[in-house]
Design a protein around this motif. Sequence first.
Motif, PDB file in Angstrom:
ATOM      1  N   PRO A   1       0.987  -1.326  -0.044  1.00 21.26           N
ATOM      2  CA  PRO A   1       0.179   0.095  -0.034  1.00 21.26           C
ATOM      3  C   PRO A   1       0.892   1.407  -0.121  1.00 21.26           C
ATOM      4  CG  PRO A   1      -0.828  -1.706   1.472  1.00 21.26           C
ATOM      5  CD  PRO A   1       0.156  -2.297   1.181  1.00 21.26           C
ATOM      6  N   ILE A   2       1.944   1.025   0.586  1.00 15.43           N
ATOM      7  CA  ILE A   2       2.709   2.563   0.785  1.00 15.43           C
ATOM      8  C   ILE A   2       3.402   2.754  -0.467  1.00 15.43           C
ATOM      9  CG2 ILE A   2       4.799   3.444   1.735  1.00 15.43           C
ATOM     10  CD1 ILE A   2       4.330   1.931   4.257  1.00 15.43           C
ATOM     11  N   MET A   3       3.979   1.770  -1.327  1.00 12.88           N
ATOM     12  CA  MET A   3       4.475   1.792  -2.528  1.00 12.88           C
ATOM     13  C   MET A   3       3.438   2.289  -3.588  1.00 12.88           C
ATOM     14  SD  MET A   3       6.403  -1.237  -4.844  1.00 12.88           S
ATOM     15  CE  MET A   3       4.980  -2.103  -4.663  1.00 12.88           C
ATOM     16  N   LEU A   4       2.349   1.523  -3.595  1.00 15.47           N
ATOM     17  CA  LEU A   4       1.110   2.049  -4.533  1.00 15.47           C
ATOM     18  C   LEU A   4       0.883   3.528  -4.262  1.00 15.47           C
ATOM     19  CD1 LEU A   4      -0.780  -1.325  -5.068  1.00 15.47           C
ATOM     20  CD2 LEU A   4       1.239  -0.333  -6.403  1.00 15.47           C
ATOM     21  N   PHE A   5       0.643   3.877  -3.286  1.00 16.29           N
ATOM     22  CA  PHE A   5       0.231   5.184  -2.908  1.00 16.29           C
ATOM     23  C   PHE A   5       1.177   6.280  -3.409  1.00 16.29           C
ATOM     24  CE2 PHE A   5       0.335   8.864  -0.100  1.00 16.29           C
ATOM     25  CZ  PHE A   5      -1.001   9.528  -0.209  1.00 16.29           C
TER      26      PHE A   5
ATOM     27  N   LEU B   1      19.970  -3.028   9.808  1.00 16.70           N
ATOM     28  CA  LEU B   1      20.096  -4.413   9.855  1.00 16.70           C
ATOM     29  C   LEU B   1      19.812  -5.423  10.970  1.00 16.70           C
ATOM     30  CD1 LEU B   1      23.491  -4.313   7.463  1.00 16.70           C
ATOM     31  CD2 LEU B   1      20.760  -4.557   6.877  1.00 16.70           C
ATOM     32  N   SER B   2      19.344  -4.840  11.902  1.00 16.14           N
ATOM     33  CA  SER B   2      18.855  -5.642  13.202  1.00 16.14           C
ATOM     34  C   SER B   2      17.617  -6.329  12.840  1.00 16.14           C
ATOM     35  CB  SER B   2      18.653  -4.687  14.313  1.00 16.14           C
ATOM     36  OG  SER B   2      17.580  -3.756  14.180  1.00 16.14           O
ATOM     37  N   PRO B   3      17.485  -7.424  13.761  1.00 12.52           N
ATOM     38  CA  PRO B   3      16.414  -8.386  13.547  1.00 12.52           C
ATOM     39  C   PRO B   3      14.972  -7.563  13.552  1.00 12.52           C
ATOM     40  CG  PRO B   3      17.830  -9.323  14.937  1.00 12.52           C
ATOM     41  CD  PRO B   3      18.197  -8.006  14.830  1.00 12.52           C
ATOM     42  N   GLU B   4      14.895  -6.376  14.166  1.00 13.67           N
ATOM     43  CA  GLU B   4      13.718  -5.553  14.516  1.00 13.67           C
ATOM     44  C   GLU B   4      13.473  -4.810  13.465  1.00 13.67           C
ATOM     45  OE1 GLU B   4      16.131  -5.470  16.598  1.00 13.67           O
ATOM     46  OE2 GLU B   4      15.441  -6.860  18.212  1.00 13.67           O
ATOM     47  N   LEU B   5      14.440  -4.518  12.553  1.00 11.15           N
ATOM     48  CA  LEU B   5      14.304  -3.522  11.560  1.00 11.15           C
ATOM     49  C   LEU B   5      14.542  -4.060  10.167  1.00 11.15           C
ATOM     50  CD1 LEU B   5      15.965  -0.127  13.137  1.00 11.15           C
ATOM     51  CD2 LEU B   5      13.363  -0.721  13.041  1.00 11.15           C
ATOM     52  N   ILE B   6      15.087  -5.441   9.847  1.00 11.15           N
ATOM     53  CA  ILE B   6      15.295  -5.768   8.596  1.00 11.15           C
ATOM     54  C   ILE B   6      14.252  -5.736   7.512  1.00 11.15           C
ATOM     55  CG2 ILE B   6      14.976  -8.283   9.255  1.00 11.15           C
ATOM     56  CD1 ILE B   6      17.810  -6.617   7.193  1.00 11.15           C
ATOM     57  N   LEU B   7      12.996  -6.269   8.233  1.00 13.95           N
ATOM     58  CA  LEU B   7      12.224  -6.250   7.201  1.00 13.95           C
ATOM     59  C   LEU B   7      11.608  -4.630   6.677  1.00 13.95           C
ATOM     60  CD1 LEU B   7      10.300  -8.660   6.037  1.00 13.95           C
ATOM     61  CD2 LEU B   7       8.417  -8.093   7.955  1.00 13.95           C
ATOM     62  N   ALA B   8      11.691  -3.677   7.671  1.00 13.17           N
ATOM     63  CA  ALA B   8      11.378  -2.598   7.218  1.00 13.17           C
ATOM     64  C   ALA B   8      12.514  -1.987   6.258  1.00 13.17           C
ATOM     65  CB  ALA B   8      11.223  -1.642   8.249  1.00 13.17           C
ATOM     66  N   SER B   9      13.776  -2.405   6.396  1.00 11.93           N
ATOM     67  CA  SER B   9      14.768  -2.212   5.417  1.00 11.93           C
ATOM     68  C   SER B   9      14.662  -2.574   3.944  1.00 11.93           C
ATOM     69  CB  SER B   9      16.065  -2.407   6.247  1.00 11.93           C
ATOM     70  OG  SER B   9      16.301  -1.894   7.577  1.00 11.93           O
ATOM     71  N   ILE B  10      14.284  -3.925   4.211  1.00  8.32           N
ATOM     72  CA  ILE B  10      13.979  -4.620   2.901  1.00  8.32           C
ATOM     73  C   ILE B  10      12.695  -3.947   2.027  1.00  8.32           C
ATOM     74  CG2 ILE B  10      13.258  -6.843   1.819  1.00  8.32           C
ATOM     75  CD1 ILE B  10      14.596  -8.163   3.671  1.00  8.32           C
ATOM     76  N   GLY B  11      11.886  -3.611   2.926  1.00  6.82           N
ATOM     77  CA  GLY B  11      10.719  -2.841   2.246  1.00  6.82           C
ATOM     78  C   GLY B  11      11.078  -1.619   1.655  1.00  6.82           C
ATOM     79  N   ASN B  12      11.859  -0.906   2.315  1.00  2.25           N
ATOM     80  CA  ASN B  12      12.411   0.557   1.780  1.00  2.25           C
ATOM     81  C   ASN B  12      13.132   0.061   0.400  1.00  2.25           C
ATOM     82  OD1 ASN B  12      13.471   3.214   2.011  1.00  2.25           O
ATOM     83  ND2 ASN B  12      15.230   2.361   2.201  1.00  2.25           N
ATOM     84  N   ILE B  13      14.144  -0.898   0.209  1.00  2.00           N
ATOM     85  CA  ILE B  13      14.889  -1.106  -0.697  1.00  2.00           C
ATOM     86  C   ILE B  13      13.797  -1.498  -1.863  1.00  2.00           C
ATOM     87  CG2 ILE B  13      16.125  -2.714  -2.125  1.00  2.00           C
ATOM     88  CD1 ILE B  13      17.633  -3.248   0.744  1.00  2.00           C
ATOM     89  N   VAL B  14      12.740  -2.374  -1.747  1.00  2.00           N
ATOM     90  CA  VAL B  14      11.813  -2.765  -2.826  1.00  2.00           C
ATOM     91  C   VAL B  14      11.055  -1.591  -3.209  1.00  2.00           C
ATOM     92  CG1 VAL B  14       9.753  -4.240  -3.264  1.00  2.00           C
ATOM     93  CG2 VAL B  14      11.583  -5.281  -1.867  1.00  2.00           C
ATOM     94  N   THR B  15      10.642  -0.640  -2.169  1.00  2.00           N
ATOM     95  CA  THR B  15       9.671   0.503  -2.631  1.00  2.00           C
ATOM     96  C   THR B  15      10.365   1.331  -3.344  1.00  2.00           C
ATOM     97  OG1 THR B  15       8.513   0.412  -0.464  1.00  2.00           O
ATOM     98  CG2 THR B  15       8.575   2.528  -1.659  1.00  2.00           C
TER      99      THR B  15
ATOM    100  N   THR C   1      -1.775  -3.770  -8.335  1.00  2.00           N
ATOM    101  CA  THR C   1      -1.595  -4.579  -7.108  1.00  2.00           C
ATOM    102  C   THR C   1      -1.481  -5.874  -7.364  1.00  2.00           C
ATOM    103  OG1 THR C   1      -3.423  -2.843  -6.255  1.00  2.00           O
ATOM    104  CG2 THR C   1      -3.225  -4.930  -5.212  1.00  2.00           C
ATOM    105  N   ILE C   2      -2.131  -6.368  -8.256  1.00  2.00           N
ATOM    106  CA  ILE C   2      -1.611  -8.055  -8.513  1.00  2.00           C
ATOM    107  C   ILE C   2       0.027  -8.286  -8.824  1.00  2.00           C
ATOM    108  CG2 ILE C   2      -1.955 -10.012 -10.098  1.00  2.00           C
ATOM    109  CD1 ILE C   2      -4.760  -8.924 -10.683  1.00  2.00           C
ATOM    110  N   PHE C   3       0.726  -7.508  -9.528  1.00  2.00           N
ATOM    111  CA  PHE C   3       1.993  -7.596  -9.724  1.00  2.00           C
ATOM    112  C   PHE C   3       2.881  -7.513  -8.416  1.00  2.00           C
ATOM    113  CE2 PHE C   3       1.905  -6.292 -14.443  1.00  2.00           C
ATOM    114  CZ  PHE C   3       1.288  -7.082 -14.893  1.00  2.00           C
ATOM    115  N   SER C   4       2.195  -6.456  -7.612  1.00  2.00           N
ATOM    116  CA  SER C   4       3.074  -6.501  -6.197  1.00  2.00           C
ATOM    117  C   SER C   4       2.646  -7.563  -5.190  1.00  2.00           C
ATOM    118  CB  SER C   4       2.366  -5.088  -5.648  1.00  2.00           C
ATOM    119  OG  SER C   4       2.740  -3.780  -6.374  1.00  2.00           O
TER     120      SER C   4
END
Length: 309
Positions: free
Chosen positions: A98-102, A167-181, A234-237
């Motif tokens: 949703p963040i990326m598409l917005f 790159l900590s376990p708590e933030l790694i998913l958000a960091s990857i999300g930033n790259i993909v976005t 959305t489907i592609f994402s």
Amino acid sequence: MTTLSETSGQPAAPAVVTDRPPAKRSWIGWGFMGPFMAVFALVFLAPIAYSIYLSLFRDQMVGGTAFVGLENYERAFSDSQFWSALGRVSLFLAVQVPIMLFIALLVALAIDSGRLYGKSFFRITIFLPYAVPAVVATLMWGFMYGTRFGLVGNINDAFGVSLPNPLSPELILASIGNIVTWEFVGYNMLIFYAALRVIPHDLYEAAEIDGASQLRVITAIKIPAIRGALVIATIFSIIGSFQLFNEPSILQNLAPNAITSYFTPNLYAFSLSFSGQQHNYAATVAILMGVITMVIAYVVQLRGMRKAR
């Protein structure tokens, strides 16, 4: 024999009876489609069929490969690591997409408004990250995330602060999300912008006569008109989120404590196949993820098209 028409008194047209045989079916179309169908069957259908075949067997220490039917699927449904990976990418999908598409929609609307100076420059600049290979982009961001050698570490040293470790376990998913976005905002922006460009300008003129504001034009004309493009993006994402592999695989060397071998389903299947030599179970995980992705994408398509009607 010629008869007179009852209404006009003119000779009626004789009935035409043809004994021409029906046209023979032409195979010319299949001749053009043949090469594509052959390649499609070889590179798409055959691997799927082989994966399904592998998922029905299991390598045993005694007796070699044995047919086990659906036991591998039963194992997957009770595999906590598989469900952990699936839950992680589901969370990634629910937040990042949703963040990326917005952002992509916002940029497309800004460029299409005609009020943005240098829109050609902004269009190519925002699209440019998509042209960067995913491996290069992940390595670039991975080094910027570094607290000892990267941008985060340099900021900490320069200003005497202690920023959280991306790159900590708590933030790694958000960091990857930033790259993909960063990678795919431009791609989705181009889809939305192309859809916006084909909206008839008569609608804008009618809205202007009615005194509609720009916000009203966006919500009542532009967004409903590009609903199909929104559904496609959305489907592609969704498909891309469930296929998440490159980013965690590359960052695993930089953050081994944060990214496990089962961080995503694709990474889990890769680890099972190439590190654990469990090719049959890896094929099972791949088949399950393919089915889950297909079902969710199909549901989104149905709901999106139903609203469009």
